[in-house]
Each structure stands twice: as C-alpha cells, then as structure tokens.
Write an enzyme that holds these catalytic residues in place. Structure first.
Site, PDB file in Angstrom:
ATOM      1  N   ASP A 130      45.174  35.974  39.093  1.00  0.00           N
ATOM      2  CA  ASP A 130      45.685  34.607  39.169  1.00  0.00           C
ATOM      3  C   ASP A 130      47.188  34.606  38.925  1.00  0.00           C
ATOM      4  OD1 ASP A 130      45.707  31.610  38.730  1.00  0.00           O
ATOM      5  OD2 ASP A 130      43.552  31.924  38.861  1.00  0.00           O
TER       6      ASP A 130
ATOM      7  N   HIS B 277      48.088  28.295  35.817  1.00  0.00           N
ATOM      8  CA  HIS B 277      46.756  28.253  36.423  1.00  0.00           C
ATOM      9  C   HIS B 277      45.866  29.382  35.884  1.00  0.00           C
ATOM     10  CE1 HIS B 277      43.892  28.620  39.864  1.00  0.00           C
ATOM     11  NE2 HIS B 277      44.116  27.338  40.036  1.00  0.00           N
TER      12      HIS B 277
ATOM     13  N   SER C 244      39.114  25.457  41.469  1.00  0.00           N
ATOM     14  CA  SER C 244      39.645  26.555  40.652  1.00  0.00           C
ATOM     15  C   SER C 244      39.094  26.503  39.236  1.00  0.00           C
ATOM     16  CB  SER C 244      41.173  26.458  40.553  1.00  0.00           C
ATOM     17  OG  SER C 244      41.774  26.799  41.752  1.00  0.00           O
TER      18      SER C 244
END
Lengths: 521, 84
Positions: A219, A255, A451
C-alpha cells in the site's frame, strides 16, 4: 496518461454541521437558564452565533435505535444514532441550553449533539471556540461520504487539528482540554466489529490468536511508530537500492496505515481502536512520493499518487520469497493484468498465499472491472454500510466473492501530517503545476471505501489460518463463502453481483472450523 | 523514466542471462537493465527483470524489440494501479 479510476472531487466535510460531545460531569442547568447566562466560552459562542441568526438547530443524539438521518453521517464514538426529534431545539429555546441540558440528562454517558449552522456561518471559528470550552469533550466536523480518495479533506491549506483520544501524540492545539476533531469510538461500539460478529468470534472457546500469521499490506506505506500498530509491525520495505524511485519511509497518504489498522491495530490496549487480529504485519510501500498529474480534460486537474509498477512487482516477489500467508491489495485499475503481474499472482496462489483485493469504488460510473480484484484466485471484496446494505460506491460484478464493512471505518492514520492528493494550478506557460495539498487527518479517522472492506477479509483469512484452517486460498474461499451472512437485500439469492455470497460472519467462519475438527496451526 | 518489465524464459543460466541483458542494454532508448529482485531466492522470482527507458522513447517500440530478444518470455508495461 490520466487516471484509470475516474471520479469527481467533492468536499470531505459538511461545512454546516458540527458534532459536539459534552463532558458528562457538567452540573445540571438551572431551570429557565438562558444562553446569555452561560459563562463557558464555547456555549457563549453558541449563544452569540444564535443571536446572529447563524444557528439553525441543535439536535441531541443518543445511543439507541439504529436510525440515521443521513447516510452522510459517520456515527460519533461509533454509536448507532437516534436523533431524538422531540429534543431538537424548539422555537424559543436556546441552543446553548439544549447542549447543557443534554450533558446533564444523558446519565453520565457522553452526550452528543448535532449542531446545524445557517449558510455563511463561520464553522471553523465556532469550532475553535467550542474546543476551548471545558464543558465540551470534543468537537468534530461531519464527513461527507465520498467516492474518491479516502480522507480527501477540505482543500486550501493545512489544518492544525489533532485527534488525541488515547493516543500517545501531542494532545491538542487548543486550550481547555477539548480536541478539535472526532475521536475514534469505544472499541465496544465499533460497528464493523459488531457487524461481522468479531466479539463473538474471539470469545469462542478454543479461539486462537493469529500471532504467527504473516499478512502483507502492499500500500502507501505504514507509520511504524503508531502506538496502536507498532507491536504488530514485523517488517516494512520501502527502500530498494536496486530500484531507486524517490520514496521515503513516510506514509504520506495514510491509506496503508489505515488498512493495516483494520487488520491488526492492537486489541484492547486502551488506545484508539481494535483491529481484527494480532497477526504479523509486513508492509511494503508501493507508491513513490511524487504525485502524478491527473488532467481531467475539463479544465481541472489534480496531482494524485499512482502505484509505482516496479515497487509493486518487487513487493509481490518479496511476498513470494518470504512465504506470506495473506496479501491485502486495496488498490486497483481497469487494465487487465500484464504478463508479469499474472505470473506473480499465479505463483503466489500456487504457493497457497491468500490474496485479497478491493472491488473498487466506481459504482456510479458503471462498476468498471478492476484488477487485481478480477484476477482468478483473488478474493474480491465489496463494501457494506452500517445498515448492512451495499454502499453506493462499491463496484458490482460477477467476480465479487464477498462483502465486508467498508463505510465509516475507524482506523489508524499516521501520527504525522500528509495529504491524499494535491491541487493543480495553471502556470504562466499554460502547463499544470502542483498546487495546494489536500491534507488528511492524523492518528485516526473513519474512511469509506472497498479499500477498507478488503482488510476485514484479509484479517479473517489470518484468523482462519490461526485456527487450523488449511493454508489454501481455495479452502479459505470455500469456508468464507459458506459462512457469510445472506443479508436481506440479497432477497434469498445465494449470490448476487452486489454482495457476492454475502457479508463476512467471523463467528460462523471459526465455528465451522471448530466443528470440522480443524487440527490447529 | 519509465520502465518496461520483462520475464526471462525459465531455466536460463547466469551466463545466458548476462547475454540477454547485454542485448537489451544495446537497444535504442534503454538506459538500464536489471533484475527486479537481485536477492531473489527462487528461479521464478529471478526471472523478473526491468528495462529503464529514456524519457521520450517510444515505449511500445522498445517493448516490441524486447519481445524479439531470444531468452525473453514476455515484456510489458505494467498497467496503472491506484487507490480505488
């Protein structure tokens, strides 16, 4: 080349709503109290704003029935909301009085109020004033559910807000002990954990922790110093001398730290949130720090971050060599796999690594097929909301395996500042130049997105393996899809393109293992 | 500078791999050739390589030339992936 996930930019927060959490120790307001008599600075500010005609109404909100006034509301403190309409400010009643009364009448629990402002009111100024009030525990803006980059905060310069609940980070920029921003919920109230019956699963006799299971998060990076994540982080790869790509260790976007927190934020440590398991987290940063221009062709543009192909493929190969048990891929793109990517996935799945990927967030534009989610053998995950329905952004498609909570998911964010993307401005030469950053929150935040759904399934895979499930992606898929909840909107179907086979039920997954006499890890 | 990813054919020995790299390095527009994972522990992961291409070079053309090199199984630009 422009981005392959097209989406429009929308504000991150309602600019006319504030959630105000009161301190329960506030003394009872005197009968007939008027706002003018309230000495506390925050409530005085409310009174001032009210006299100026800038407050529409105040609505006390309590834990209780499952009912939302708006899907755009993220429940404060993770509660389900019951906006008590008969408690909303009545004609002639002062807003400050409603706030003070709610604190007293809530029986010592946290009283939360929704403050609606008239158009043109200075929300930021009032928020700061409220944050200085000792009778107010926290003030937060109300996020809009959005379909684009998670945590796309309001543009126009960095904010100085900090989130501090149970976090070993600087407490606050404001005096008075209050914080400016929402706090994560009490872990007992995290809706996503409740929905997947996590509490019931971990209470099962014989339940085994996932301490030895290796989960890879490919990520945007990870904050290795986050106090709620640090114990679980076993490795972090971001620097490859043979692949110089201008990448720092920082998770600028946040994220990856959010995804990792959902999987493995430390459980019951009195900090922030609970992840689903205490597996080993092995993080790879597969983005470089240089944003790419996204010219939307309509006179607007942004600078956004794309996966760096070499770092991505390198990470997949590392996962293969290091025998990762599970890989979480909350990334995607509509172009089918390249040969190299396909080779890597084939090898990983043949090596019995479970690969989990997000379905994508472009439902409004027709749910274009996203890869690697649509790769054979990869478990594709869609996102449901607190009403146990598909979110309005989650892609649909025949390749979806299951759904999991993916809306207003509280998780960890880096303890340092960063941004989800950058604005773009036209330079004197007519070319786009990088503009202002779109900052994200720090420490914790609630984000929407497939996600955020995918890591629930990655964690479920880790728990499955820890509890004796065979190390086989196919076996996990079969067990997962056989134990999901068939939610109402599926209307009795075994499979739908919206929900796949249903929504994760962790308790049922582990019970099935136990009933099958799984031998253990 | 952009990169093109390519896989060597299985079971290529080190000498042959070096020859392939030399050929790739000699292609117009190619500035660097290397394995993606120098410390790869398996034959499969050792087969993944990349060629860095000069800005302005025609990537499709370079990829086509790579595919024509004996010892290369396939060569591709990796598609864009991003956060959903």
């Amino acid at each position: 080349m422009g981005p392959l996930f097209t989406h429009e930019s929308i504000p991150a927060y309602h600019d006319d709503l504030l959630l105000i959490s009161m301190n329960p120790s506030l003394p009872a307001p005197p009968a007939g109290m008027v706002a003018d008599a309230v000495p506390a600075p925050g409530l005085a500010a409310v009174s001032f704003y009210e006299r100026a005609g800038m407050i529409k109404r105040v609505t006390p909100i309590k834990a209780g029935r499952l009912r939302f006034e708006s899907n755009n509301l993220i429940p404060p403190a993770g509660m389900v909301l019951d906006a008590l309409q008969d408690s909303t400010t009545r004609p002639g009643e002062r807003s400050a009085t409603v706030l003070a009364t709610s604190a007293h009448s809530d029986g010592g629990s946290r009283a939360i109020n929704l403050l609606e402002l008239e158009r043109g009111a200075n929300e930021q100024e009032l928020r700061k004033a409220l944050a200085q009030d000792p009778s107010i525990r926290a003030v937060s803006r109300v996020p809009i559910r959005y379909l684009t980059m998670p945590a796309a905060a309001r543009s126009g310069g960095a904010r100085t807000t900090r989130r501090t609940r149970n976090v070993a980070a600087p407490a606050s920029d404001t005096p008075g002990g209050a914080v400016v921003a929402a706090a994560p919920p009490d872990v007992s109230l995290m809706w996503n954990l409740k929905m997947v019956r996590w509490f019931e699963a971990i209470a099962l006799a014989g339940y085994r922790e996932a301490k030895t299971i290796k989960v890879a998060v490919l990520d945007t990076g990870i904050d290795t110093d986050h106090p709620d994540l640090k114990p679980q982080i076993r490795s972090y790869s971001w620097d490859h001398p043979d692949i110089p790509k201008g990448t720092s260790a920082k998770d600028l976007i946040g994220h990856g730290t959010h995804v990792a927190g959902t999987i493995a934020a430390t459980i019951n440590n009195a900090l922030g949130i609970n992840g689903l398991c205490n597996c080993e987290i092995h993080a790879w940063k597969i983005f470089d720090d240089t944003p790419d221009l996204w010219d939307r062709g309509n006179g607007t543009a942004h600078f956004v971050y794309y996966v760096t192909p070499l770092l991505y493929l390198r990470a997949l190969l590392d996962c293969l060599d290091s025998n990762m048990d599970v890989i979480n891929l909350s990334i995607g793109g509509p172009a089918p796999l390249s040969s190299a990517e396909a080779d890597a996935f084939s090898a990983l799945i043949a090596n019995n690594t479970t690969v989990v990927a997000a379905m994508g967030n472009d439902r409004w534009s027709g749910s274009p097929t996203s890869y690697p989610a649509a790769t054979p053998g990869v478990i594709a995950v869609g996102a449901t909301n607190v009403m146990d329905e598909i979110t309005n952004f989650s892609n649909r498609g025949k390749h979806i395996a299951v759904t999991a909570p993916g809306d207003a998911i509280w998780s960890t964010l880096p303890t340092y500042a960063g941004q989800s993307r950058w604005g773009a401005i036209k330079g004197p030469d007519g070319n786009w130049q990088i503009g202002q950053p779109v900052p994200r929150e720090i420490n914790y935040d609630a984000w929407p997105g497939t996600s955020m759904a995918a890591p629930h399934i990655s964690a479920a895979a880790a728990i499955y393996l820890a509890n004796g499930g065979p190390r086989s992606p196919l076996a996990f898929r079969e067990a997962l899809t056989a134990t999901v909840d068939k939610i109402a909107a599926m209307k009795g179907e075994n499979f739908t393109p919206d929900y796949g086979y249903g929504r994760l039920n962790l308790e049922a997954l582990i019970r099935r293992l136990q009933n099958s006499g799984a031998p253990g890890p | 500078m952009p990169e093109i990813l390519f896989n060597l054919v299985p079971d290529l020995d080190d000498q042959r791999r070096d020859e392939v790299f030399s050929q790739v390095r000699a292609l117009p527009g190619v500035t660097l050739v290397a394995p993606i994972k120098k410390d790869a522990t398996s034959r499969l992961t050792r087969s993944f390589c990349f060629a860095r291409v000069a800005d302005g070079a025609d990537l499709s053309e370079v990829a086509e030339r790579l595919r024509a090199v004996d010892g290369i199984a396939h060569a591709d630009l990796l598609p864009i992936r991003k956060l959903p």
